[in-house]
Write a protein that holds these residues in place. Structure first.
Motif, PDB file in Angstrom:
ATOM      1  N   ASP A  90     -11.884  -5.853   0.622  1.00 44.93           N
ATOM      2  CA  ASP A  90     -12.043  -6.731   1.782  1.00 44.93           C
ATOM      3  C   ASP A  90     -10.831  -7.611   2.048  1.00 44.93           C
ATOM      4  O   ASP A  90     -10.545  -7.946   3.200  1.00 44.93           O
ATOM      5  N   ILE A  91     -10.153  -8.038   0.995  1.00 46.09           N
ATOM      6  CA  ILE A  91      -9.048  -9.000   1.135  1.00 46.09           C
ATOM      7  C   ILE A  91      -7.845  -8.451   0.375  1.00 46.09           C
ATOM      8  O   ILE A  91      -7.912  -8.249  -0.840  1.00 46.09           O
ATOM      9  N   ARG A  92      -6.750  -8.228   1.100  1.00 49.62           N
ATOM     10  CA  ARG A  92      -5.583  -7.585   0.507  1.00 49.62           C
ATOM     11  C   ARG A  92      -4.357  -8.493   0.624  1.00 49.62           C
ATOM     12  O   ARG A  92      -4.138  -9.140   1.651  1.00 49.62           O
ATOM     13  N   ALA A  93      -3.543  -8.525  -0.425  1.00 45.64           N
ATOM     14  CA  ALA A  93      -2.274  -9.259  -0.409  1.00 45.64           C
ATOM     15  C   ALA A  93      -1.310  -8.539  -1.379  1.00 45.64           C
ATOM     16  O   ALA A  93      -1.762  -7.806  -2.267  1.00 45.64           O
ATOM     17  N   PRO A  94      -0.010  -8.680  -1.201  1.00 43.19           N
ATOM     18  CA  PRO A  94       0.645  -9.449  -0.137  1.00 43.19           C
ATOM     19  C   PRO A  94       0.755  -8.652   1.165  1.00 43.19           C
ATOM     20  O   PRO A  94       0.835  -7.433   1.159  1.00 43.19           O
ATOM     21  N   LEU A  95       0.765  -9.390   2.247  1.00 41.68           N
ATOM     22  CA  LEU A  95       0.994  -8.853   3.580  1.00 41.68           C
ATOM     23  C   LEU A  95       1.976  -9.784   4.291  1.00 41.68           C
ATOM     24  O   LEU A  95       2.156 -10.935   3.860  1.00 41.68           O
ATOM     25  N   PRO A  96       2.623  -9.322   5.359  1.00 42.23           N
ATOM     26  CA  PRO A  96       3.575 -10.202   6.060  1.00 42.23           C
ATOM     27  C   PRO A  96       2.986 -11.552   6.427  1.00 42.23           C
ATOM     28  O   PRO A  96       3.635 -12.591   6.299  1.00 42.23           O
ATOM     29  N   GLU A  97       1.716 -11.535   6.876  1.00 41.14           N
ATOM     30  CA  GLU A  97       1.077 -12.791   7.270  1.00 41.14           C
ATOM     31  C   GLU A  97       0.365 -13.487   6.114  1.00 41.14           C
ATOM     32  O   GLU A  97      -0.138 -14.601   6.261  1.00 41.14           O
ATOM     33  N   ALA A  98       0.330 -12.816   4.955  1.00 43.31           N
ATOM     34  CA  ALA A  98      -0.345 -13.374   3.771  1.00 43.31           C
ATOM     35  C   ALA A  98       0.410 -12.959   2.509  1.00 43.31           C
ATOM     36  O   ALA A  98      -0.014 -12.046   1.795  1.00 43.31           O
ATOM     37  N   PRO A  99       1.542 -13.596   2.231  1.00 42.96           N
ATOM     38  CA  PRO A  99       2.366 -13.196   1.086  1.00 42.96           C
ATOM     39  C   PRO A  99       1.747 -13.502  -0.271  1.00 42.96           C
ATOM     40  O   PRO A  99       2.150 -12.935  -1.282  1.00 42.96           O
ATOM     41  N   SER A 100       0.765 -14.391  -0.316  1.00 38.77           N
ATOM     42  CA  SER A 100       0.110 -14.750  -1.570  1.00 38.77           C
ATOM     43  C   SER A 100      -1.388 -14.513  -1.447  1.00 38.77           C
ATOM     44  O   SER A 100      -1.931 -14.376  -0.337  1.00 38.77           O
TER      45      SER A 100
END
Length: 264
Positions: A238-248
């Motif tokens: 459901d919740i993935r990181a890191p992403l460009p908008e969510a680095p942490s």
């Protein structure tokens, strides 16, 4: 199904009240996790799903590795640093002052100060904390070096593959192992979200609960290999990181809760 942002398209069916972070509690009370808990009025608990155990000097000797024969050491974590110098101490091995150290991040490089006179040694680290950037640095210095890669019994093979492809002389030294913790008691408390940071954490969950049913529990994962382990276990990510908008992971949780609570 996962959206382009890497977050689940599933609309949450319930409010999130309790989040379990599968890592030790931060030493610093200024951790952004505590700010997140206050912002959304959620309870965040910490419990490591895995622990690291060093192998004995006797076990290490069976690998027939002479540390002093290597001119460069590659560190991918603080655990690797700790156990490398522990083994050196137990075997009374003195590492040459000319030895080069290649570290995955600047933080790991600075951690070496616990064991060496940092300013007098040749220490290098990647630009952005990725294995790719570390390998770029190694590529510039690989000529005539003999590399030693301290690692756990469970590790990615990308650095070894790089050494093989570039015909580098190297050895992999297993200095510690990852052991699953029993998480049955802690999960009795009931959590709306469980966050993982390594494939070993996912393995630990399934060892404690071989028939684990996700049901309404949301799963978060940090890193590509952790995300892959979640999905290969048949769980919904459901919740993935890191992403460009969510680095942490904190920022990924913030975005998810923001959507859920409609906060800005």
């Amino acid at each position: 199904m996962t959206s382009k942002t890497g977050q689940s398209n599933q609309v949450p069916a319930k409010k999130i009240r309790r989040i379990l972070i599968s890592q030790p509690r931060p030493d610093n009370e200024k951790s952004p996790y505590f700010d997140l808990a206050k912002k959304y009025g959620v309870e965040i608990d910490f419990y490591p799903f895995i622990r690291v155990e060093g192998i004995s000097a006797k076990e290490f000797r069976k690998q027939r590795i002479d540390i002093q024969q290597y001119t460069a050491v590659v560190f991918t974590s603080r655990n690797a640093v700790d156990h490398f110098f522990r083994i050196c101490d137990e075997l009374k091995v003195k590492v040459s002052q000319d030895c080069k150290y290649f570290c995955i991040t600047e933080a790991v490089a600075l951690y070496l100060q616990k064991f060496i006179l940092y300013r007098k040694r040749k220490v290098f680290y990647g630009a952005d904390g990725t294995t790719r950037s570390l390998l770029d640095v190694i590529a510039k210095h690989k000529q005539n070096e003999k590399f030693l890669l301290p690692c756990s019994d469970q590790h990615k093979k990308d650095i070894q593959e790089f050494f093989e492809q570039n015909h580098c002389e190297y050895a992999t030294a297993t200095l510690y192992r990852t052991v699953s913790n029993d998480v049955r008691e802690v999960l009795k408390k009931g959590y709306d979200v469980i966050v993982f940071f390594s494939p070993a954490g996912v393995k630990s969950l399934l060892e404690s609960f071989p028939q684990f049913q996700q049901n309404g529990t949301y799963i978060g994962a940090f890193g590509a290999t952790t995300s892959q382990a979640v999905e290969e276990a048949g769980l919904r990510l459901d919740i993935r990181a890191p992403l460009p908008e969510a680095p942490s992971m904190v920022s990924a949780l913030d975005l998810y809760l923001q959507k859920l609570y409609h906060k800005k």
